[in-house]
Design a protein around this motif. Structure first.
Motif, PDB file in Angstrom:
ATOM      1  N   ASN A  35     -11.786   3.529  -5.812  1.00 10.82           N
ATOM      2  CA  ASN A  35     -11.496   2.075  -5.672  1.00 10.82           C
ATOM      3  C   ASN A  35      -9.915   1.988  -5.015  1.00 10.82           C
ATOM      4  O   ASN A  35      -9.270   1.104  -5.414  1.00 10.82           O
ATOM      5  N   VAL A  81      -7.718  -5.160   5.691  1.00 13.16           N
ATOM      6  CA  VAL A  81      -7.935  -4.241   4.458  1.00 13.16           C
ATOM      7  C   VAL A  81      -9.063  -3.195   4.472  1.00 13.16           C
ATOM      8  O   VAL A  81     -10.063  -3.781   4.837  1.00 13.16           O
ATOM      9  N   TYR A  82      -8.646  -1.986   4.398  1.00 13.02           N
ATOM     10  CA  TYR A  82      -9.765  -1.090   4.270  1.00 13.02           C
ATOM     11  C   TYR A  82      -9.977  -0.458   2.885  1.00 13.02           C
ATOM     12  O   TYR A  82      -8.903  -0.101   2.139  1.00 13.02           O
ATOM     13  N   LYS A  83     -11.328  -0.423   2.756  1.00  8.99           N
ATOM     14  CA  LYS A  83     -11.825   0.027   1.027  1.00  8.99           C
ATOM     15  C   LYS A  83     -11.894   1.596   1.662  1.00  8.99           C
ATOM     16  O   LYS A  83     -13.044   2.065   2.220  1.00  8.99           O
ATOM     17  N   SER A  98      -7.856   0.902  -1.814  1.00  9.88           N
ATOM     18  CA  SER A  98      -7.980   0.129  -0.624  1.00  9.88           C
ATOM     19  C   SER A  98      -6.391  -0.220  -0.105  1.00  9.88           C
ATOM     20  O   SER A  98      -5.614   0.152  -0.926  1.00  9.88           O
ATOM     21  N   ARG A 114     -15.011   1.230   9.240  1.00  9.85           N
ATOM     22  CA  ARG A 114     -14.363   2.559   8.563  1.00  9.85           C
ATOM     23  C   ARG A 114     -13.591   3.264   9.365  1.00  9.85           C
ATOM     24  O   ARG A 114     -12.190   3.264   9.410  1.00  9.85           O
ATOM     25  N   CYS A 135     -10.258   6.949   5.869  1.00 13.16           N
ATOM     26  CA  CYS A 135     -11.641   6.590   5.742  1.00 13.16           C
ATOM     27  C   CYS A 135     -12.379   7.910   6.350  1.00 13.16           C
ATOM     28  O   CYS A 135     -13.606   8.054   5.836  1.00 13.16           O
ATOM     29  N   SER A 150       0.864  -1.196  -0.150  1.00 14.71           N
ATOM     30  CA  SER A 150       0.126  -0.128  -0.057  1.00 14.71           C
ATOM     31  C   SER A 150       0.913   1.201  -0.042  1.00 14.71           C
ATOM     32  O   SER A 150       0.376   2.285  -0.678  1.00 14.71           O
TER      33      SER A 150
END
Length: 308
Positions: free
Chosen positions: A156, A177-179, A158, A122, A138, A32
């Protein structure tokens, strides 16, 4: 507000009430950290927040690190909404207890006034305090959707966050994993997510201008802010008006400024000279934007309701 040692990926939090000396750290996963879209997201959010907190002589270097005590969030929300979030005396306090109080007040405002609720999937107040990358990003994206961030945020996105806990029995790690952003804001097959401050909520794609580039260089913002304030006061001094902060520039001052610069007489019945309600201030701002549009000034990125 910023960490004098610069941005850090791993940040520890010690709970003084935990007799086991339990230490929890959060670290952005290497995949990331090297993601171009994550970098672009961080840059856009940092630039957006900096464009407001600079008015309180604050600077964001790392949005994850700098959000943890609530002070920066309080300043940002106060500047962008015009609402007093925290008493200035409380805001100046530096104890751990006062920081917790500040963050609680900020979260209460976000939930009550902006209708953004905490969601363990979130963000949470605990996650913000613990410098959890997922919670911090978030929350900022949720604020961007409500308040209208004018900077490009990729869709999109993440991120993977590694949570490391040091326990008496050993070290425990967990990756979550955070969207962060979704695809519902996508403008087309190849469009990037743009959260624009248009009043109708529609997103608008645009090329970064000189001010977008300026806000990516926080060290220059204060100098330009002072120059703009000096220019504004020079134009309005004939009307016995003097401002000490750009955040106080309401619609009425824009109307008077446009009239002064363009030598235009604006009938008093078109605006409220001394607006006493939020509705009157918003009407003034909309009228000022209408005057600017009539002068062929692009106002598509300006929201009359944000900051009034």
């Amino acid at each position: 507000m910023s960490n004098p040692m610069g941005s850090q990926d791993a940040l520890a939090r010690h709970d003084p009430l935990d007799r086991t000396d339990h230490v929890t750290t959060y670290q952005l996963h290497p995949s990331s950290k090297s993601d171009a879209n994550v970098k672009k997201l961080l840059q856009g959010l940092t630039t957006w927040v900096n464009s407001y907190v600079i008015l309180d002589s604050m600077t964001v270097r790392d949005v994850v690190v700098d959000l943890d005590d609530g002070q920066l969030l309080a300043s940002f929300l106060s500047q962008i909404t015009g609402d007093p979030i925290v008493d200035p005396q409380t805001l100046a306090a530096r104890s751990d207890r006062s920081k917790m109080v500040i963050l609680q007040l900020v979260v209460k405002y976000i939930e009550t006034n902006l209708k953004i609720k905490q969601d363990p999937g979130r963000w949470t107040a605990e996650g913000i305090m613990a410098k959890d990358h997922g919670s911090a990003l978030c929350l900022l994206v949720d604020l961007a959707r409500v308040l209208g961030c004018p900077y490009t945020l990729p869709p999109n996105v993440s991120i993977a966050v590694i949570k490391r806990e040091e326990l008496p029995s050993g070290v425990k790690t967990k990756t979550t994993v955070y969207k962060i952003t979704g695809d519902e804001e996508r403008l087309g097959n190849d469009a990037e997510l743009v959260l624009s401050p248009r009043e109708d909520g529609a997103a608008v794609s645009y090329e970064p201008d000189a001010f977008d580039k300026l806000f990516s260089q926080p060290e220059k913002i204060r100098e330009v802010t002072l120059l703009l304030l000096e220019f504004l006061n020079a134009q309005l001094e004939t009307l016995n008006i003097r401002l000490n902060c750009l955040s106080k520039v309401e619609g009425i001052y824009l109307i008077l400024l446009i009239g002064t610069l363009g030598n235009i007489f604006v009938p008093l019945h078109h605006y409220a000279l001394t607006p006493s309600t939020l509705a009157a201030k918003i009407d003034n701002a909309r009228f000022a934007l209408g005057m600017m549009a009539d002068l062929d000034i692009d106002v598509s990125r300006i929201n009359a309701t944000v900051g009034d």
